[in-house]
Design a protein around this motif. Structure first.
Motif, mmCIF file in Angstrom:
data_model
loop_
_atom_site.group_PDB
_atom_site.id
_atom_site.type_symbol
_atom_site.label_atom_id
_atom_site.label_comp_id
_atom_site.label_asym_id
_atom_site.label_seq_id
_atom_site.Cartn_x
_atom_site.Cartn_y
_atom_site.Cartn_z
ATOM 1 N N MET A 1 39.931 37.780 38.365
ATOM 2 C CA MET A 1 40.405 39.133 38.544
ATOM 3 C C MET A 1 41.975 39.285 38.102
ATOM 4 S SD MET A 1 38.920 39.270 42.667
ATOM 5 C CE MET A 1 37.264 38.808 42.720
ATOM 6 N N ARG A 2 42.657 38.478 38.326
ATOM 7 C CA ARG A 2 44.089 38.486 38.042
ATOM 8 C C ARG A 2 44.252 38.662 36.701
ATOM 9 N NH1 ARG A 2 47.066 33.409 38.032
ATOM 10 N NH2 ARG A 2 45.886 33.338 36.010
ATOM 11 N N ASP A 3 43.623 37.771 35.653
ATOM 12 C CA ASP A 3 43.587 38.075 34.321
ATOM 13 C C ASP A 3 43.044 39.265 33.748
ATOM 14 O OD1 ASP A 3 45.092 35.570 34.446
ATOM 15 O OD2 ASP A 3 43.426 34.416 33.727
ATOM 16 N N GLU A 4 41.851 39.594 34.404
ATOM 17 C CA GLU A 4 41.312 40.823 33.936
ATOM 18 C C GLU A 4 41.784 42.492 34.539
ATOM 19 O OE1 GLU A 4 39.306 40.644 31.134
ATOM 20 O OE2 GLU A 4 39.571 38.611 31.142
ATOM 21 N N GLY A 5 42.529 42.090 35.568
ATOM 22 C CA GLY A 5 43.079 43.208 36.315
ATOM 23 C C GLY A 5 41.865 43.875 37.021
ATOM 24 N N ILE A 6 41.117 43.154 37.501
ATOM 25 C CA ILE A 6 39.754 43.847 38.112
ATOM 26 C C ILE A 6 39.823 43.239 39.598
ATOM 27 C CG2 ILE A 6 38.371 44.215 36.246
ATOM 28 C CD1 ILE A 6 37.017 41.429 37.002
ATOM 29 N N GLY A 7 39.081 44.107 40.576
ATOM 30 C CA GLY A 7 38.828 43.523 42.027
ATOM 31 C C GLY A 7 37.621 43.069 42.329
ATOM 32 N N ASP A 8 36.688 42.791 41.426
ATOM 33 C CA ASP A 8 35.554 42.103 41.706
ATOM 34 C C ASP A 8 35.086 41.361 40.735
ATOM 35 O OD1 ASP A 8 33.330 43.954 40.366
ATOM 36 O OD2 ASP A 8 34.898 45.011 40.944
ATOM 37 N N VAL A 9 34.263 40.445 41.190
ATOM 38 C CA VAL A 9 33.497 39.568 40.123
ATOM 39 C C VAL A 9 31.872 39.337 40.406
ATOM 40 C CG1 VAL A 9 33.070 37.051 39.108
ATOM 41 C CG2 VAL A 9 35.476 38.075 39.438
ATOM 42 N N LEU A 10 31.059 39.529 39.550
ATOM 43 C CA LEU A 10 29.657 39.448 39.952
ATOM 44 C C LEU A 10 29.480 37.943 39.991
ATOM 45 C CD1 LEU A 10 28.094 42.189 37.506
ATOM 46 C CD2 LEU A 10 28.780 42.371 39.926
ATOM 47 N N VAL A 11 28.380 37.461 41.043
ATOM 48 C CA VAL A 11 28.086 36.219 41.256
ATOM 49 C C VAL A 11 26.645 36.098 40.605
ATOM 50 C CG1 VAL A 11 27.985 34.530 42.800
ATOM 51 C CG2 VAL A 11 29.678 36.279 42.954
ATOM 52 N N THR A 12 26.411 34.938 39.934
ATOM 53 C CA THR A 12 25.047 34.734 39.283
ATOM 54 C C THR A 12 24.589 33.215 39.836
ATOM 55 O OG1 THR A 12 26.050 33.910 37.000
ATOM 56 C CG2 THR A 12 25.450 36.488 37.331
ATOM 57 N N TYR A 13 23.074 33.331 39.452
ATOM 58 C CA TYR A 13 22.530 31.989 39.660
ATOM 59 C C TYR A 13 21.462 32.138 38.468
ATOM 60 C CZ TYR A 13 19.511 28.179 41.424
ATOM 61 O OH TYR A 13 19.001 26.890 41.093
ATOM 62 N N ALA A 14 21.378 30.981 37.497
ATOM 63 C CA ALA A 14 20.383 30.897 36.487
ATOM 64 C C ALA A 14 20.730 32.353 35.747
ATOM 65 C CB ALA A 14 19.216 30.641 36.961
ATOM 66 N N GLY A 15 21.763 32.971 35.604
ATOM 67 C CA GLY A 15 21.892 34.280 34.644
ATOM 68 C C GLY A 15 21.642 35.271 35.440
ATOM 69 N N ARG A 16 20.994 35.287 36.560
ATOM 70 C CA ARG A 16 20.605 36.625 37.563
ATOM 71 C C ARG A 16 21.671 36.920 38.596
ATOM 72 N NH1 ARG A 16 14.915 34.438 36.924
ATOM 73 N NH2 ARG A 16 14.041 35.731 35.259
ATOM 74 N N LEU A 17 21.769 37.913 38.632
ATOM 75 C CA LEU A 17 22.666 38.690 39.691
ATOM 76 C C LEU A 17 22.233 38.191 41.359
ATOM 77 C CD1 LEU A 17 25.098 40.244 40.287
ATOM 78 C CD2 LEU A 17 23.825 42.249 40.706
ATOM 79 N N CYS A 18 23.329 37.517 41.874
ATOM 80 C CA CYS A 18 22.821 37.000 43.223
ATOM 81 C C CYS A 18 23.883 37.511 44.150
ATOM 82 C CB CYS A 18 22.436 35.543 43.445
ATOM 83 S SG CYS A 18 24.067 34.496 43.044
ATOM 84 N N GLY A 19 24.954 38.092 43.839
ATOM 85 C CA GLY A 19 25.821 38.742 44.589
ATOM 86 C C GLY A 19 27.156 39.156 44.079
ATOM 87 N N VAL A 20 28.047 39.630 44.695
ATOM 88 C CA VAL A 20 29.351 40.020 44.176
ATOM 89 C C VAL A 20 30.602 39.728 45.137
ATOM 90 C CG1 VAL A 20 29.302 42.474 45.423
ATOM 91 C CG2 VAL A 20 30.820 42.246 43.340
ATOM 92 N N VAL A 21 31.541 39.155 44.613
ATOM 93 C CA VAL A 21 32.750 38.934 45.338
ATOM 94 C C VAL A 21 33.952 40.051 44.766
ATOM 95 C CG1 VAL A 21 33.851 37.022 43.859
ATOM 96 C CG2 VAL A 21 33.982 36.912 46.273
ATOM 97 N N THR A 22 34.558 40.375 46.107
ATOM 98 C CA THR A 22 35.759 41.153 45.729
ATOM 99 C C THR A 22 37.113 40.568 46.239
ATOM 100 O OG1 THR A 22 35.944 42.222 48.030
ATOM 101 C CG2 THR A 22 34.454 43.040 46.049
ATOM 102 N N ASP A 23 38.361 41.162 45.837
ATOM 103 C CA ASP A 23 39.587 40.575 46.223
ATOM 104 C C ASP A 23 39.556 40.616 47.742
ATOM 105 O OD1 ASP A 23 39.383 43.438 46.108
ATOM 106 O OD2 ASP A 23 41.369 43.341 44.809
ATOM 107 N N ARG A 24 39.185 41.666 48.377
ATOM 108 C CA ARG A 24 39.154 41.792 49.868
ATOM 109 C C ARG A 24 38.328 40.861 50.412
ATOM 110 N NH1 ARG A 24 36.861 44.224 54.289
ATOM 111 N NH2 ARG A 24 38.452 45.429 55.470
ATOM 112 N N ASP A 25 36.895 40.395 49.677
ATOM 113 C CA ASP A 25 36.222 39.255 50.369
ATOM 114 C C ASP A 25 36.988 37.915 50.431
ATOM 115 O OD1 ASP A 25 33.950 40.916 50.391
ATOM 116 O OD2 ASP A 25 33.412 40.443 48.491
ATOM 117 N N ILE A 26 37.814 37.820 49.437
ATOM 118 C CA ILE A 26 38.392 36.475 49.422
ATOM 119 C C ILE A 26 39.644 36.219 50.352
ATOM 120 C CG2 ILE A 26 40.207 35.146 47.749
ATOM 121 C CD1 ILE A 26 38.749 36.049 45.534
#
Length: 136
Positions: free
Chosen positions: A21-46
Motif C-alpha cells: 500500500m505504501r509503495d503503490e500509494g493505495i489503500g487496499d490490497v486484494l486477497v487471493t487463494y490459488a489465484g482467486r479472489l477471497c477477500g480485500v484488506v484496507t489500510d483501515r482494516d489493518i
C-alpha cells in the motif's frame, strides 16, 4: 476501473500488505487463494482489526483481518451497475473479477468520481456512498 490491482495471497502478512500500500500509494490490497479472489484488506482494516487489537502485524496473515464477504462486478458491467452495488452495500471499492473469480481490476469511489457522470443516476449516488458508514 484500475486494471491489474495489487493482490497478495491469503497467508501473506499485514506488514507485507502495508508495504505494498505504501509503495503503490493505495489503500487496499486484494486477497487471493490459488489465484482467486477471497477477500480485500484496507489500510483501515489493518489499523482497526490489527493494530488497535495489538496483533503482531509481522505474523498476522491477511486472512485473519480481511473482509471475505465481497461484492464484485464483472469487466462487462457498466458504471451504473457499479454505483448501484456500491449504494446497496455501502462499499467504496468493488473488485472486478473474471468468470473464474480471478481479480482483473478494482473500481473505487474515486474512479467513479472522475468517470463521465452523464449517465442517469451516477452523480447523486456518489454522495450517498461517500457519507455511508464504513464497514469495520
Amino acid at each position: 476501473m484500475t486494471a491489474a490491482p495489487q493482490a497478495l495471497p491469503l497467508d501473506s502478512t499485514l506488514d507485507e500488505a502495508a508495504r505494498v500500500m505504501r509503495d503503490e500509494g493505495i489503500g487496499d490490497v486484494l486477497v487471493t487463494y490459488a489465484g482467486r479472489l477471497c477477500g480485500v484488506v484496507t489500510d483501515r482494516d489493518i489499523v482497526i482489526r490489527a493494530v488497535a487489537e495489538r496483533r503482531d502485524t509481522s505474523l498476522t496473515p491477511l486472512g485473519d483481518v480481511c473482509t471475505a464477504e465481497l461484492t464484485t462486478v464483472r469487466p462487462e458491467d457498466d458504471t451504473e451497475a457499479a454505483v448501484r452495488l456500491m449504494c446497496e452495500h455501502a462499499v467504496r471499492r468493488l473488485p472486478v473479477v473474471d468468470a473464474l473469480q480471478r481479480p482483473v481490476g478494482i473500481v473505487s469511489l474515486g474512479d467513479l468520481a472522475v468517470a463521465d457522470g452523464s449517465g442517469p443516476g451516477v452523480a447523486r449516488p456518489l454522495h450517498e456512498i461517500s457519507k455511508a458508514a464504513p464497514n469495520s
